[in-house]
Design a protein around this motif. Structure first.
Motif, mmCIF file in Angstrom:
data_model
loop_
_atom_site.group_PDB
_atom_site.id
_atom_site.type_symbol
_atom_site.label_atom_id
_atom_site.label_comp_id
_atom_site.label_asym_id
_atom_site.label_seq_id
_atom_site.Cartn_x
_atom_site.Cartn_y
_atom_site.Cartn_z
ATOM 1 N N TYR A 1 -175.661 19.454 66.561
ATOM 2 C CA TYR A 1 -175.184 18.157 66.101
ATOM 3 C C TYR A 1 -174.897 17.220 67.282
ATOM 4 O O TYR A 1 -174.410 17.664 68.326
ATOM 5 N N PRO A 2 -175.149 15.922 67.108
ATOM 6 C CA PRO A 2 -174.684 14.957 68.112
ATOM 7 C C PRO A 2 -173.162 14.915 68.114
ATOM 8 O O PRO A 2 -172.527 15.327 67.139
ATOM 9 N N ASN B 1 -170.156 24.255 75.455
ATOM 10 C CA ASN B 1 -170.110 25.724 75.531
ATOM 11 C C ASN B 1 -169.512 26.370 74.279
ATOM 12 O O ASN B 1 -169.764 27.550 74.015
ATOM 13 N N ASN B 2 -168.721 25.602 73.523
ATOM 14 C CA ASN B 2 -168.016 26.190 72.390
ATOM 15 C C ASN B 2 -168.494 25.714 71.021
ATOM 16 O O ASN B 2 -168.077 26.268 69.994
ATOM 17 N N TYR B 3 -169.356 24.706 71.008
ATOM 18 C CA TYR B 3 -169.864 24.189 69.739
ATOM 19 C C TYR B 3 -171.374 23.974 69.843
ATOM 20 O O TYR B 3 -171.916 23.849 70.939
ATOM 21 N N ARG B 4 -172.026 23.924 68.704
ATOM 22 C CA ARG B 4 -173.470 23.721 68.671
ATOM 23 C C ARG B 4 -173.760 22.224 68.774
ATOM 24 O O ARG B 4 -173.824 21.516 67.772
ATOM 25 N N THR B 5 -173.924 21.760 69.991
ATOM 26 C CA THR B 5 -174.131 20.340 70.236
ATOM 27 C C THR B 5 -175.584 20.066 70.602
ATOM 28 O O THR B 5 -176.237 20.867 71.262
ATOM 29 N N SER B 6 -176.076 18.908 70.185
ATOM 30 C CA SER B 6 -177.385 18.456 70.637
ATOM 31 C C SER B 6 -177.183 17.711 71.957
ATOM 32 O O SER B 6 -176.070 17.620 72.473
ATOM 33 N N LEU C 1 -188.434 11.356 65.531
ATOM 34 C CA LEU C 1 -186.985 11.192 65.499
ATOM 35 C C LEU C 1 -186.298 12.338 66.245
ATOM 36 O O LEU C 1 -185.313 12.136 66.955
ATOM 37 N N SER C 2 -186.837 13.535 66.107
ATOM 38 C CA SER C 2 -186.289 14.704 66.811
ATOM 39 C C SER C 2 -186.370 14.512 68.320
ATOM 40 O O SER C 2 -185.434 14.847 69.055
ATOM 41 N N ALA C 3 -187.495 13.970 68.784
ATOM 42 C CA ALA C 3 -187.671 13.739 70.223
ATOM 43 C C ALA C 3 -186.709 12.663 70.712
ATOM 44 O O ALA C 3 -186.121 12.786 71.790
ATOM 45 N N LYS C 4 -186.501 11.631 69.912
ATOM 46 C CA LYS C 4 -185.633 10.527 70.315
ATOM 47 C C LYS C 4 -184.187 10.969 70.471
ATOM 48 O O LYS C 4 -183.525 10.636 71.453
ATOM 49 N N TYR C 5 -183.691 11.727 69.487
ATOM 50 C CA TYR C 5 -182.282 12.125 69.498
ATOM 51 C C TYR C 5 -182.065 13.521 70.082
ATOM 52 O O TYR C 5 -180.944 14.027 70.072
ATOM 53 N N GLU C 6 -183.146 14.133 70.574
ATOM 54 C CA GLU C 6 -183.075 15.451 71.227
ATOM 55 C C GLU C 6 -182.364 16.479 70.357
ATOM 56 O O GLU C 6 -181.484 17.210 70.793
ATOM 57 N N MET C 7 -182.759 16.512 69.097
ATOM 58 C CA MET C 7 -182.225 17.472 68.136
ATOM 59 C C MET C 7 -183.259 17.642 67.033
ATOM 60 O O MET C 7 -184.088 16.766 66.811
ATOM 61 N N GLU C 8 -183.240 18.789 66.380
ATOM 62 C CA GLU C 8 -184.206 19.029 65.316
ATOM 63 C C GLU C 8 -183.831 18.228 64.076
ATOM 64 O O GLU C 8 -182.753 18.384 63.512
ATOM 65 N N VAL C 9 -184.731 17.350 63.666
ATOM 66 C CA VAL C 9 -184.525 16.534 62.477
ATOM 67 C C VAL C 9 -185.665 16.830 61.510
ATOM 68 O O VAL C 9 -186.838 16.704 61.872
ATOM 69 N N THR C 10 -185.334 17.231 60.310
ATOM 70 C CA THR C 10 -186.356 17.548 59.318
ATOM 71 C C THR C 10 -186.104 16.763 58.039
ATOM 72 O O THR C 10 -184.994 16.269 57.803
#
Length: 390
Positions: free
Chosen positions: A70-71, A146-151, A293-302
């Motif tokens: 997540y952002p 380190n402690n959360y799933r961050t994008s 969109l995934s490339a732009k925000y550096e996170m998997e977007v589906t």
């Protein structure tokens, strides 16, 4: 006297019931409040600042049920702005207007010291922004990552002196955040210190696209500095910094934050919702859109289940049953645990007179609906019985 005794007992009973009701409401409120926070409080012993710093972390509703990243929104003046900010984040993400976002609300110790970039005599503790920025970059963001799933996409928001600090962060360590929401930033501080710094900053200092959403209420003393800053950014960095400077003349210094976080997130994630023109081009165009969109925000977007369902029904309403079935089958493949996707596929098969396949999918939809206590389970059963009768 005997007549009064039952009345006293009754009064005591009523009082006891009222107390129990209040206690129940209090417990219920506390539980809801805890559920709303979701992440809870964390603290860091900062070596850079030489003190303990406390944050409240808000986690999205889906955080514990998946593995996605997540952002992150880093929120200054966190104690003051936590609830209205997380409410806006929850509202926007639930409607697919923005992604779901982790919020890290940073509590204040000395905001004059931490947020102001230079020392002025009238504010004795001012001038510690460099240290505070180092704390954020070297300790806080590292702890959160380190402690959360961050994008790799993060936002910094600050109000008043916090907005001053957000601007300082953009100019000093532009690589740290991707987007900023600066609410009523005090840019005329220390003889327009940051406005002058904006003029000195080099084009090469910025790597990657930045988004800067800046607002001001009915605060005429701020207008000149903010106007000058806006002009410098637009003239020198328009290709790198996407700036939106909004005057909220019907608001004041106290009310600008509420609207700014809502509209600021919409500005930053303005392309999160797929345009109708892309949707009309079909599934391959939808997948390509979300790949970019995934490339732009550096996170998997589906694509979401609801979006594919919408596309399938568009085909179905246009009598393009072949493409409707193709999209609904893909939705089943991507979201196999959803009862609704099987019901939609069953409807397409039924319309195409493929009753055996319709029956099979309606049965799966009903079974899953019963397991998850889905609100539409009754509809699934009705569809199943209709095809059985056919």
């Amino acid at each position: 006297m005997k007549r009064n005794t039952p009345i006293k007992s009754q009064s005591k009973a009523v009082l006891l019931i009222l107390c129990m009701m209040l206690l129940s409401l209090s417990i219920s409120y506390a539980q809801k409040k805890t559920e709303f926070i979701k992440g809870g409080k964390v603290s860091i012993e900062s070596k850079i600042l030489g003190e303990k710093r406390i944050m409240t972390v808000y986690l999205p509703e889906s955080y514990n049920s998946g593995s996605q990243k997540y952002p992150v929104l880093y929120l200054l003046d966190g104690r003051a702005h936590f609830y209205h900010t997380t409410s806006a984040v929850n509202f926007l993400s639930n409607r697919g207007i923005t992604p779901q976002i982790i919020v890290v609300a940073v509590y204040n110790v000395d905001r004059n010291r931490d947020f102001l970039p230079s020392h002025v005599e009238r504010i004795p503790t001012s001038g510690g922004a460099e240290k505070f920025l180092n704390f954020i970059s070297d300790e806080l963001t590292e702890y959160i990552d380190n402690n959360y799933r961050t994008s790799n996409f993060s936002v910094l928001m600050g109000h008043s002196f916090g907005g001053t600090f957000a601007t300082y962060s953009l100019l000093t360590k532009p690589e740290l955040f991707d987007a900023y929401i600066a609410v009523s930033p005090f840019l005329h501080y220390d003889d327009n210190y940051l406005v002058k710094e904006a003029g000195k900053t080099q084009h090469s200092d910025f790597k990657g696209q930045k988004y800067f959403y800046m607002t001001i209420g009915d605060e005429p003393n701020y207008y000149s500095a903010l106007g000058d800053f806006s002009s410098i950014i637009n003239e020198k960095y328009s290709e790198i910094i996407d700036l939106d400077y909004v005057k909220m003349e019907s608001e004041d210094h106290a009310t600008t934050p509420y609207l700014s976080v809502f509209n600021g997130l919409r500005f930053i994630f303005s392309d999160w919702q797929i345009p109708a023109s892309e949707l009309e081009q079909g599934l391959s165009a939808v997948d390509e859109y979300y790949k970019n969109l995934s490339a732009k925000y550096e996170m998997e977007v589906t694509s979401s289940e609801n979006l594919l369902n919408r596309l399938g029904y568009t085909y179905l309403q246009n009598e393009d049953i072949e493409n409707a079935i193709m999209v609904f089958k893909e939705n089943v493949k991507r979201y196999p645990k959803s009862s609704n996707v099987y019901d939609s596929l069953g409807e397409a098969y039924e319309k195409n007179d493929q009753l055996d396949l319709a029956l099979k999918n309606y049965k799966i939809a009903y079974d899953l609906g019963m397991k998850e206590n889905h609100v539409n389970t009754g509809v699934y059963l009705k569809n199943l019985k209709r095809v059985q009768q056919k």
